[in-house]
Design a protein around this motif. Structure first.
Motif, PDB file in Angstrom:
ATOM      1  N   GLN A 377       0.837  -1.203   0.000  1.00  0.00           N
ATOM      2  CA  GLN A 377       0.000   0.000   0.000  1.00  0.00           C
ATOM      3  C   GLN A 377       0.869   1.248   0.000  1.00  0.00           C
ATOM      4  O   GLN A 377       1.894   1.297   0.668  1.00  0.00           O
ATOM      5  N   VAL A 378       0.454   2.262  -0.781  1.00  0.00           N
ATOM      6  CA  VAL A 378       1.118   3.564  -0.746  1.00  0.00           C
ATOM      7  C   VAL A 378       0.211   4.498   0.051  1.00  0.00           C
ATOM      8  O   VAL A 378      -0.969   4.636  -0.264  1.00  0.00           O
ATOM      9  N   ASP A 379       0.782   5.074   1.122  1.00  0.00           N
ATOM     10  CA  ASP A 379      -0.003   5.992   1.954  1.00  0.00           C
ATOM     11  C   ASP A 379       0.312   7.434   1.589  1.00  0.00           C
ATOM     12  O   ASP A 379       1.485   7.826   1.560  1.00  0.00           O
ATOM     13  N   ILE A 380      -0.740   8.185   1.313  1.00  0.00           N
ATOM     14  CA  ILE A 380      -0.553   9.608   1.041  1.00  0.00           C
ATOM     15  C   ILE A 380      -1.323  10.369   2.105  1.00  0.00           C
ATOM     16  O   ILE A 380      -2.551  10.247   2.183  1.00  0.00           O
ATOM     17  N   ALA A 381      -0.594  11.118   2.951  1.00  0.00           N
ATOM     18  CA  ALA A 381      -1.257  11.826   4.053  1.00  0.00           C
ATOM     19  C   ALA A 381      -0.975  13.310   3.962  1.00  0.00           C
ATOM     20  O   ALA A 381       0.155  13.728   3.722  1.00  0.00           O
ATOM     21  N   LEU A 382      -2.046  14.090   4.150  1.00  0.00           N
ATOM     22  CA  LEU A 382      -1.877  15.543   4.185  1.00  0.00           C
ATOM     23  C   LEU A 382      -2.258  16.025   5.574  1.00  0.00           C
ATOM     24  O   LEU A 382      -3.359  15.751   6.053  1.00  0.00           O
ATOM     25  N   THR A 383      -1.347  16.689   6.267  1.00  0.00           N
ATOM     26  CA  THR A 383      -1.652  17.217   7.603  1.00  0.00           C
ATOM     27  C   THR A 383      -1.197  18.676   7.657  1.00  0.00           C
ATOM     28  O   THR A 383      -0.394  19.114   6.828  1.00  0.00           O
ATOM     29  N   THR A 384      -1.734  19.394   8.649  1.00  0.00           N
ATOM     30  CA  THR A 384      -1.245  20.761   8.839  1.00  0.00           C
ATOM     31  C   THR A 384      -0.643  20.860  10.230  1.00  0.00           C
ATOM     32  O   THR A 384      -1.237  20.411  11.207  1.00  0.00           O
ATOM     33  N   THR A 385       0.553  21.378  10.290  1.00  0.00           N
ATOM     34  CA  THR A 385       1.215  21.622  11.582  1.00  0.00           C
ATOM     35  C   THR A 385       1.712  23.053  11.570  1.00  0.00           C
ATOM     36  O   THR A 385       2.140  23.532  10.518  1.00  0.00           O
ATOM     37  N   ASP A 386       1.711  23.662  12.710  1.00  0.00           N
ATOM     38  CA  ASP A 386       1.956  25.106  12.883  1.00  0.00           C
ATOM     39  C   ASP A 386       2.442  25.868  11.640  1.00  0.00           C
ATOM     40  O   ASP A 386       3.625  26.008  11.407  1.00  0.00           O
ATOM     41  N   GLY A 387       1.489  26.337  10.875  1.00  0.00           N
ATOM     42  CA  GLY A 387       1.759  27.213   9.737  1.00  0.00           C
ATOM     43  C   GLY A 387       2.235  26.513   8.486  1.00  0.00           C
ATOM     44  O   GLY A 387       2.513  27.159   7.492  1.00  0.00           O
ATOM     45  N   ALA A 388       2.320  25.164   8.527  1.00  0.00           N
ATOM     46  CA  ALA A 388       2.798  24.482   7.326  1.00  0.00           C
ATOM     47  C   ALA A 388       1.863  23.341   6.948  1.00  0.00           C
ATOM     48  O   ALA A 388       1.260  22.710   7.805  1.00  0.00           O
ATOM     49  N   ALA A 389       1.756  23.117   5.630  1.00  0.00           N
ATOM     50  CA  ALA A 389       1.032  21.949   5.144  1.00  0.00           C
ATOM     51  C   ALA A 389       2.072  20.880   4.853  1.00  0.00           C
ATOM     52  O   ALA A 389       3.093  21.168   4.244  1.00  0.00           O
ATOM     53  N   GLY A 447      10.636  -0.437   8.804  1.00  0.00           N
ATOM     54  CA  GLY A 447       9.895  -1.600   8.308  1.00  0.00           C
ATOM     55  C   GLY A 447       9.982  -1.733   6.797  1.00  0.00           C
ATOM     56  O   GLY A 447       9.295  -2.557   6.208  1.00  0.00           O
ATOM     57  N   GLY A 448      10.816  -0.946   6.152  1.00  0.00           N
ATOM     58  CA  GLY A 448      11.038  -1.079   4.703  1.00  0.00           C
ATOM     59  C   GLY A 448      10.270  -0.043   3.912  1.00  0.00           C
ATOM     60  O   GLY A 448       9.199   0.404   4.310  1.00  0.00           O
ATOM     61  N   GLY A 449      10.896   0.385   2.831  1.00  0.00           N
ATOM     62  CA  GLY A 449      10.259   1.386   1.979  1.00  0.00           C
ATOM     63  C   GLY A 449      10.827   2.772   2.217  1.00  0.00           C
ATOM     64  O   GLY A 449      11.808   2.938   2.941  1.00  0.00           O
ATOM     65  N   ALA A 450      10.208   3.730   1.583  1.00  0.00           N
ATOM     66  CA  ALA A 450      10.701   5.104   1.675  1.00  0.00           C
ATOM     67  C   ALA A 450       9.604   6.010   2.193  1.00  0.00           C
ATOM     68  O   ALA A 450       8.410   5.705   2.078  1.00  0.00           O
ATOM     69  N   CYS A 451      10.038   7.114   2.780  1.00  0.00           N
ATOM     70  CA  CYS A 451       9.114   8.097   3.332  1.00  0.00           C
ATOM     71  C   CYS A 451       9.532   9.461   2.823  1.00  0.00           C
ATOM     72  O   CYS A 451      10.616   9.935   3.142  1.00  0.00           O
ATOM     73  N   ALA A 452       8.688  10.037   1.969  1.00  0.00           N
ATOM     74  CA  ALA A 452       9.004  11.348   1.404  1.00  0.00           C
ATOM     75  C   ALA A 452       8.123  12.395   2.061  1.00  0.00           C
ATOM     76  O   ALA A 452       6.909  12.205   2.167  1.00  0.00           O
ATOM     77  N   ILE A 453       8.733  13.491   2.520  1.00  0.00           N
ATOM     78  CA  ILE A 453       7.962  14.530   3.219  1.00  0.00           C
ATOM     79  C   ILE A 453       8.167  15.879   2.522  1.00  0.00           C
ATOM     80  O   ILE A 453       9.294  16.340   2.351  1.00  0.00           O
ATOM     81  N   LEU A 454       7.037  16.459   2.127  1.00  0.00           N
ATOM     82  CA  LEU A 454       7.068  17.736   1.414  1.00  0.00           C
ATOM     83  C   LEU A 454       6.262  18.734   2.247  1.00  0.00           C
ATOM     84  O   LEU A 454       5.145  18.439   2.652  1.00  0.00           O
ATOM     85  N   GLN A 455       6.845  19.896   2.515  1.00  0.00           N
ATOM     86  CA  GLN A 455       6.117  20.885   3.336  1.00  0.00           C
ATOM     87  C   GLN A 455       6.074  22.240   2.643  1.00  0.00           C
ATOM     88  O   GLN A 455       7.045  22.656   2.019  1.00  0.00           O
ATOM     89  N   PHE A 456       4.927  22.900   2.759  1.00  0.00           N
ATOM     90  CA  PHE A 456       4.772  24.262   2.233  1.00  0.00           C
ATOM     91  C   PHE A 456       4.160  25.150   3.312  1.00  0.00           C
ATOM     92  O   PHE A 456       3.338  24.678   4.079  1.00  0.00           O
ATOM     93  N   PRO A 457       4.534  26.413   3.342  1.00  0.00           N
ATOM     94  CA  PRO A 457       3.879  27.301   4.307  1.00  0.00           C
ATOM     95  C   PRO A 457       2.411  27.521   3.919  1.00  0.00           C
ATOM     96  O   PRO A 457       2.094  27.645   2.737  1.00  0.00           O
ATOM     97  N   LEU A 458       1.537  27.531   4.926  1.00  0.00           N
ATOM     98  CA  LEU A 458       0.108  27.777   4.654  1.00  0.00           C
ATOM     99  C   LEU A 458      -0.100  29.244   4.327  1.00  0.00           C
ATOM    100  O   LEU A 458       0.616  30.113   4.821  1.00  0.00           O
ATOM    101  N   SER A 459      -1.087  29.541   3.494  1.00  0.00           N
ATOM    102  CA  SER A 459      -1.318  30.949   3.167  1.00  0.00           C
ATOM    103  C   SER A 459      -2.317  31.548   4.134  1.00  0.00           C
ATOM    104  O   SER A 459      -3.107  30.850   4.748  1.00  0.00           O
TER     105      SER A 459
END
Ligand SMILES: Nc1ncnc2c1ncn2[C@@H]1O[C@H](COP(=O)(O)OP(=O)(O)O)[C@@H](O)[C@H]1O
Ligand SMILES: [Mg+2]
Length: 459
Positions: A377-389, A447-459
């Motif tokens: 399974q490929v997990d795609i998660a979008l969260t918001t943390t202090d001022g960033a997506a 547990g295997g695989g890769a984890c890519a994290i992309l962050q942008f500032p929220l507008s």
């Protein structure tokens, strides 16, 4: 990236320094000329008083039967006494003989011949003496004899006047210098104002503003503005040609490749010969690879182009993520990979270029599906943390290997030789993150695989 610009000395500074130097020279010159003129004027005045006194005495000399008679007039000395505390010496001579006065008072070189006074300066009894000499002919016992009258005067009074004048001249020079310096500073500011205004106007422009500059500038700046406008026009032309070129190149590469692929597929279906089928299959694979590489090269070109020519807007990252994930579903199905989306229903708005954001996300999901193992399974998660997506793309696959910087251009991992790729995907992601003021990171997942994290500032 860009080297710090070492700025040349400021024009304003140079201008002020040069004007101040000129002002200083002129002030010095003013001081000297005032002094010279004043000195000369004082000396001429003093000389004429001394001459008048001498002539007055000369006129009082009378000849007679027994000799010469002199009645030294008091007025002659009171005239001289008018200036300061100077001492006065006189001598009246007939031939070499001194009739009255100081007999060591030096006569003029060459002698005095007329009633018109001759002036000279001599050292007398340790002081400098200004002396006037007048000569007169008198009749003594019927004979004409030459009488020479000398009157000398110390010049302390003159020195005092000259010193006062010098002080005034210095004050005048200094005043002139101060005024000239202030004017220089004001002038430098005025002269440079049009340049500063132009620089401000150009600096205020946004990155996409490629309109020519229409401003009234001084004649000297006109060539510069013309050249700048020419440059802006050429730049605008080059940029729009680039955009057209990228679009056309994409079309010209993808269309024939699609045709070749379709033809190969048809041929594959029509032939039973195993060797031919194997050959055709490798053609299809190669075409896929080329199409993918060409696509990425063009994507990269687009990203580079758009980084300079961004059109920022408010983008709903949640909707964007859902849309892109959906387009990958057929590809994921082929590899029997499930895509699990975890995106909030609320609006997650960032300000940025939609095309750039799409491109980054597409490359991350593409990698996750490409390098993920089948039946995972490929997990795609979008969260918001202090001022960033924050977007996380996780897969269960071979993971990263090798110590290379995978975000560098054309860099591929050491464990991916069997999978088609160009090494540009993560470069695009990294560039987009940078251009949009965000960050990007890719690490191995527990547990295997890769984890890519992309962050942008929220507008
Ligand atoms: N999800 C992933 N799993 C394992 N390795 C990855 C993953 N994403 C990227 N990589 C590694 O990073 C390299 C660079 O990725 P990318 O720039 O997208 O190039 P490409 O996918 O064309 O090889 C890949 O060659 C691969 O080694
Ligand atoms: Mg890739």
């Amino acid at each position: 990236m860009s080297r710090a610009r070492r700025s040349a000395p400021s024009i304003r500074q140079r201008l002020v320094v040069q004007l101040v130097v000129v002002a200083a020279l002129l002030s010095g010159l003013l001081y000297l000329s005032v002094r010279t003129v004043a000195d000369a004027a004082v000396e001429t005045t003093q000389d004429s008083i001394l001459g008048a006194a001498t002539t007055t005495i000369a006129e009082e000399i009378r000849g007679g039967e027994d000799g010469i008679e002199v009645d030294i007039p008091y007025t002659a000395f009171s005239m001289l006494g008018a200036i300061g505390q100077d001492r006065v010496f006189y001598r009246i001579m007939v031939g070499a003989e001194t009739i009255t006065g100081y007999d060591d008072l030096p006569p003029p070189e060459g002698g005095a011949a007329t009633l018109e006074p001759r002036y000279y300066t001599r050292s007398f009894r340790d002081v400098d003496l200004r002396i006037a000499a007048v000569s007169r002919t008198v009749l003594v016992d019927g004979r004409a004899v030459e009488a020479v009258i000398l009157v000398g005067q110390t010049r302390q009074g003159q020195a005092v006047i000259v010193a006062t004048m010098a002080n005034r001249a210095a004050a005048l020079g200094l005043g002139f210098f101060v005024v000239a310096t202030l004017l220089s500073i004001v002038t430098a500011g005025t002269v440079l104002r049009p340049i500063n205004r132009l620089a401000e106007a150009v600096g205020r422009r946004g990155p996409q503003d490629l309109r020519p500059i229409h401003r009234d500038v001084p004649r000297e700046l006109a060539p510069f503005v013309t050249a700048l406008n020419g440059f802006i026009t050429r730049l605008g032309g080059a940029l729009s040609r680039t955009e057209t070129f990228i679009a056309e190149a994409a079309h010209h590469i993808r269309t024939p490749l699609a045709t070749v692929r379709a033809q190969a597929e048809i041929a594959l279906r029509q032939t039973d010969d195993d060797a031919t089928r194997a050959a055709l299959r490798s053609v299809v694979r190669a075409v896929d690879g080329s199409a993918r590489s060409a696509g990425q090269l063009l994507d990269h070109a687009t990203v580079v182009y758009r980084t300079d020519q961004r059109t920022d807007e408010r983008v709903d990252l949640g909707a964007l993520t859902r849309d892109i994930a959906r387009t990958f579903e057929p590809t994921a199905d082929l590899r029997e990979i499930a895509i699990a989306l975890d995106v909030p229903d609320d609006l997650v708005a960032v300000t940025g270029d939609r095309l750039l954001l799409e491109s980054a996300l597409r490359n991350l999901i593409d990698n996750a599906i490409k390098y993920g193992a089948p039946d995972t399974q490929v997990d795609i998660a979008l969260t918001t943390t202090d001022g960033a997506a924050k977007i996380c793309v996780l897969d269960r696959g071979r993971g990263l290997s090798g110590a290379k910087a995978l975000t560098d251009r054309f860099q591929r991992g050491e464990n991916v030789g069997d999978i088609v790729g160009s090494g540009l995907g993560l470069t695009i992601v990294q560039e987009v993150a940078q251009a949009q003021g965000g960050t990007f990171d890719i690490v191995n997942r527990e547990g295997g695989g890769a984890c890519a994290i992309l962050q942008f500032p929220l507008s």
